[in-house]
Design a protein around this motif. Structure first.
Motif, PDB file in Angstrom:
ATOM      1  N   ASP A  26       0.823  -1.201   0.000  1.00 49.97           N
ATOM      2  CA  ASP A  26       0.000   0.000   0.000  1.00 49.97           C
ATOM      3  C   ASP A  26       0.862   1.258   0.000  1.00 49.97           C
ATOM      4  N   ARG A  76     -15.376  -3.200  -4.758  1.00 49.70           N
ATOM      5  CA  ARG A  76     -14.592  -3.437  -3.545  1.00 49.70           C
ATOM      6  C   ARG A  76     -15.033  -2.643  -2.320  1.00 49.70           C
ATOM      7  N   SER A  77     -15.547  -1.451  -2.483  1.00 47.30           N
ATOM      8  CA  SER A  77     -15.828  -0.609  -1.319  1.00 47.30           C
ATOM      9  C   SER A  77     -17.129  -1.028  -0.631  1.00 47.30           C
ATOM     10  N   LEU A 128      -5.136   0.399  -7.346  1.00 46.35           N
ATOM     11  CA  LEU A 128      -6.466   0.201  -6.759  1.00 46.35           C
ATOM     12  C   LEU A 128      -6.753  -1.280  -6.573  1.00 46.35           C
ATOM     13  N   ARG A 129      -6.445  -2.043  -7.594  1.00 40.87           N
ATOM     14  CA  ARG A 129      -6.726  -3.484  -7.533  1.00 40.87           C
ATOM     15  C   ARG A 129      -5.906  -4.177  -6.449  1.00 40.87           C
ATOM     16  N   ALA A 131      -4.616  -2.697  -3.662  1.00 40.22           N
ATOM     17  CA  ALA A 131      -4.722  -2.084  -2.334  1.00 40.22           C
ATOM     18  C   ALA A 131      -5.394  -3.062  -1.371  1.00 40.22           C
ATOM     19  N   PHE A 136      -8.177   0.459   0.793  1.00 38.22           N
ATOM     20  CA  PHE A 136      -8.820   0.702  -0.496  1.00 38.22           C
ATOM     21  C   PHE A 136      -9.544   2.043  -0.567  1.00 38.22           C
ATOM     22  N   ASP A 137     -10.432   2.326   0.375  1.00 41.42           N
ATOM     23  CA  ASP A 137     -11.231   3.553   0.292  1.00 41.42           C
ATOM     24  C   ASP A 137     -10.343   4.791   0.251  1.00 41.42           C
ATOM     25  N   THR A 139      -7.184   4.955  -0.736  1.00 42.68           N
ATOM     26  CA  THR A 139      -6.467   4.963  -2.018  1.00 42.68           C
ATOM     27  C   THR A 139      -7.366   5.485  -3.125  1.00 42.68           C
ATOM     28  N   TRP A 140      -8.588   4.981  -3.180  1.00 41.61           N
ATOM     29  CA  TRP A 140      -9.519   5.384  -4.234  1.00 41.61           C
ATOM     30  C   TRP A 140      -9.838   6.873  -4.144  1.00 41.61           C
TER      31      TRP A 140
END
Length: 192
Positions: A26, A76-77, A128-129, A131, A136-137, A139-140
């Protein structure tokens, strides 16, 4: 122009090299994403906002990246607000992409609309994929803020272009939606 572009590329390279020495995936992705920001802003400011041959592929790739990133967020989220913003981004950028294609074909028939992302934007998608679920959230949303700042620079800069008035009108038309996406992303970024 060369000086600015070289400076942005040097900064990006330095950040990428620094990221390689870190162990956390990350952290590496975050550093790569951060390195992407000055390159994108420089490209949008220097070339994209001034030349049809740069505006069209950059706008098309921006839309393509946004659609793919939104799909990943929807997959993902678990955050309802992120999912809502991702749905709006996907719908608006899909519409913008569809609207631009015939305008670009008419104004710049010799300029090819890319069918796939460039290396920089593909790197963002890859990050993104890869993370972690926990990252994730963040990063996005960080990517969304940077990408929409870049898109605003590109479209605002091109909006007064006299070589391609229909494309300039398109830039003016999409700007309010990009501003709304950015404001939504910034609110979520502050809340995370």
């Amino acid at each position: 122009m060369n000086f600015v572009l070289r400076g942005a590329l040097a900064a990006s390279a330095a950040l990428a090299v620094a990221a390689c020495g870190q162990q956390e995936p990350d952290a590496v992705g975050s550093a790569q994403d951060a390195a992407s920001v000055p390159v994108g802003q420089t490209s949008a400011t220097v070339m994209g906002s001034n030349m049809v041959s740069a505006y069209v592929p950059n706008a098309a790739m921006g839309d393509m990246y946004e659609i793919q990133a939104a799909d990943i967020a929807l997959e993902r989220s678990q955050n309802a607000q992120i999912r809502e913003l991702a749905q709006m981004i996907k719908a608006d950028h899909t519409a913008a992409s569809a609207a631009m294609k015939p305008l670009a074909a008419q104004a710049a028939p010799d300029v090819e609309i890319p069918a796939e992302l460039d290396q920089r934007r593909q790197g963002l998608i890859d990050n993104l994929r890869s993370a972690s679920a926990e990252a994730f959230d963040r990063t996005w949303i960080d990517q969304q803020v940077a990408a929409h700042q870049e898109a605003l620079t590109l479209h605002r800069g091109f909006s007064d272009n006299t070589d391609a008035p229909a494309l300039a009108e398109h830039a003016r038309t999409v700007t309010p939606k990009i501003e709304a996406h950015l404001q939504g992303a910034e609110r979520l970024q502050s809340a995370l």
